[in-house]
Design a protein around this motif. Structure first.
Motif, PDB file in Angstrom:
ATOM      1  N   LYS A 126      44.216  32.389  43.973  1.00  0.00           N
ATOM      2  CA  LYS A 126      44.475  33.026  42.688  1.00  0.00           C
ATOM      3  C   LYS A 126      45.900  33.574  42.691  1.00  0.00           C
ATOM      4  CE  LYS A 126      39.745  34.336  41.468  1.00  0.00           C
ATOM      5  NZ  LYS A 126      38.873  35.432  40.962  1.00  0.00           N
ATOM      6  N   ARG A 142      46.720  39.514  44.006  1.00  0.00           N
ATOM      7  CA  ARG A 142      46.425  38.089  43.971  1.00  0.00           C
ATOM      8  C   ARG A 142      46.771  37.468  45.329  1.00  0.00           C
ATOM      9  NH1 ARG A 142      43.415  36.962  39.353  1.00  0.00           N
ATOM     10  NH2 ARG A 142      44.460  37.722  37.484  1.00  0.00           N
ATOM     11  N   SER A 160      44.157  40.948  47.367  1.00  0.00           N
ATOM     12  CA  SER A 160      42.768  40.741  46.959  1.00  0.00           C
ATOM     13  C   SER A 160      42.307  41.910  46.109  1.00  0.00           C
ATOM     14  CB  SER A 160      41.858  40.621  48.190  1.00  0.00           C
ATOM     15  OG  SER A 160      40.499  40.592  47.817  1.00  0.00           O
ATOM     16  N   SER A 161      41.506  41.607  45.074  1.00  0.00           N
ATOM     17  CA  SER A 161      40.899  42.659  44.252  1.00  0.00           C
ATOM     18  C   SER A 161      39.397  42.730  44.476  1.00  0.00           C
ATOM     19  CB  SER A 161      41.196  42.388  42.765  1.00  0.00           C
ATOM     20  OG  SER A 161      40.659  41.138  42.373  1.00  0.00           O
ATOM     21  N   ARG A 162      38.914  42.114  45.546  1.00  0.00           N
ATOM     22  CA  ARG A 162      37.485  42.101  45.842  1.00  0.00           C
ATOM     23  C   ARG A 162      37.081  43.428  46.474  1.00  0.00           C
ATOM     24  NH1 ARG A 162      36.539  36.479  48.902  1.00  0.00           N
ATOM     25  NH2 ARG A 162      34.421  36.650  48.087  1.00  0.00           N
ATOM     26  N   LYS A 163      35.882  43.469  47.094  1.00  0.00           N
ATOM     27  CA  LYS A 163      35.388  44.749  47.612  1.00  0.00           C
ATOM     28  C   LYS A 163      36.299  45.329  48.690  1.00  0.00           C
ATOM     29  CE  LYS A 163      32.256  42.757  51.073  1.00  0.00           C
ATOM     30  NZ  LYS A 163      30.872  42.756  51.600  1.00  0.00           N
ATOM     31  N   ASP A 164      36.985  44.468  49.449  1.00  0.00           N
ATOM     32  CA  ASP A 164      37.968  44.930  50.426  1.00  0.00           C
ATOM     33  C   ASP A 164      39.362  44.797  49.810  1.00  0.00           C
ATOM     34  OD1 ASP A 164      36.017  45.414  52.429  1.00  0.00           O
ATOM     35  OD2 ASP A 164      35.948  43.278  52.874  1.00  0.00           O
ATOM     36  N   ALA A 165      39.554  45.456  48.671  1.00  0.00           N
ATOM     37  CA  ALA A 165      40.792  45.302  47.905  1.00  0.00           C
ATOM     38  C   ALA A 165      42.006  45.693  48.730  1.00  0.00           C
ATOM     39  CB  ALA A 165      40.725  46.142  46.638  1.00  0.00           C
ATOM     40  N   ARG A 200      39.406  33.428  52.240  1.00  0.00           N
ATOM     41  CA  ARG A 200      40.523  33.714  51.350  1.00  0.00           C
ATOM     42  C   ARG A 200      41.734  34.160  52.164  1.00  0.00           C
ATOM     43  NH1 ARG A 200      38.971  34.799  46.000  1.00  0.00           N
ATOM     44  NH2 ARG A 200      41.196  35.132  45.596  1.00  0.00           N
TER      45      ARG A 200
END
Length: 218
Positions: A126, A142, A160-165, A200
């Motif tokens: 991304k 991103r 990353s914007s996931r849970k481990d941002a 990722r």
């Protein structure tokens, strides 16, 4: 809209929790033309579809498609992609936005071409291209983040914007477009060659350490 010529789209099916499907419209940098809109509106009316939903990646999802009518709706819209192709989120840029310091459109086009050229990758990539440090395209979080400044582009990788941002690692600052893209190309090759399957870029950097990437880039 009678004088507007309908345009075909490339779409990708996405199965939903309730058994229906969405069709993701694989548009570029959030740009949708009047011809595309005409095709979508005609399809929504013909199949009585409830709504079109924008995504965080500047794509559009046509929702609420019954499983037994997916192929018909795809044919009405255009053609199906085997998998969702990579995309780049981009802000309006200096040509439109009063805060923009760099033009995001050309950078986004060239970045997308570079991503396609260097793949496939262990997992999705991304990207966000922002014409200033307000980073409206979420460039700091991103996999690839390009952020415009008064002297050129800052390049970030592995966000990353996931849970481990986590924000991406800054690889360069104040670079011209060609130099910024060359740096991204090297980072993508490192990811392609060192990332595990379905890993990722942010997870790869947690596993290997940011120094491994920086050392590989020289």
């Amino acid at each position: 809209m009678n004088n507007i010529e309908a345009e075909k789209l490339v779409v990708a099916p996405v199965e939903r929790k309730d058994g229906t499907y969405a069709l993701r419209l694989c548009i570029t940098h959030g740009r949708i033309t009047a011809g595309m809109m005409k095709t979508v509106m005609k399809t929504m009316e013909e199949f009585n579809l409830p709504f079109l939903r924008s995504t965080t990646g500047q794509r559009m999802n046509l929702e609420g498609i019954p499983a037994d009518r997916v192929d018909e709706v795809i044919a009405s819209l255009g053609t199906a992609a085997g998998k969702i192709p990579p995309g780049v989120a981009a802000c309006a840029g200096a040509g439109i936005c009063k805060y923009g310091m760099q033009e995001s459109g050309e950078m986004a086009d060239r970045l997308l071409a570079l991503i396609k050229q260097n793949g496939p990758y262990p997992s999705k990539v991304k990207s966000g291209v922002s014409g200033c440090k307000m980073a409206c395209a979420h460039s700091f979080v991103r996999d690839i983040g390009m952020i415009g400044g008064p002297k050129g582009w800052d390049v970030h990788f592995g966000g990353s914007s996931r849970k481990d941002a986590v924000p991406g690692v800054k690889l360069g600052s104040g670079l011209g477009m060609d130099d910024a893209l060359e740096l991204v190309g090297k980072a993508l090759v490192f990811y392609r060659e060192n990332g595990n399957k379905r890993e990722r870029s942010s997870a790869m950097l947690r596993r290997l350490g940011t120094e491994a990437l920086l050392n590989a880039l020289g």
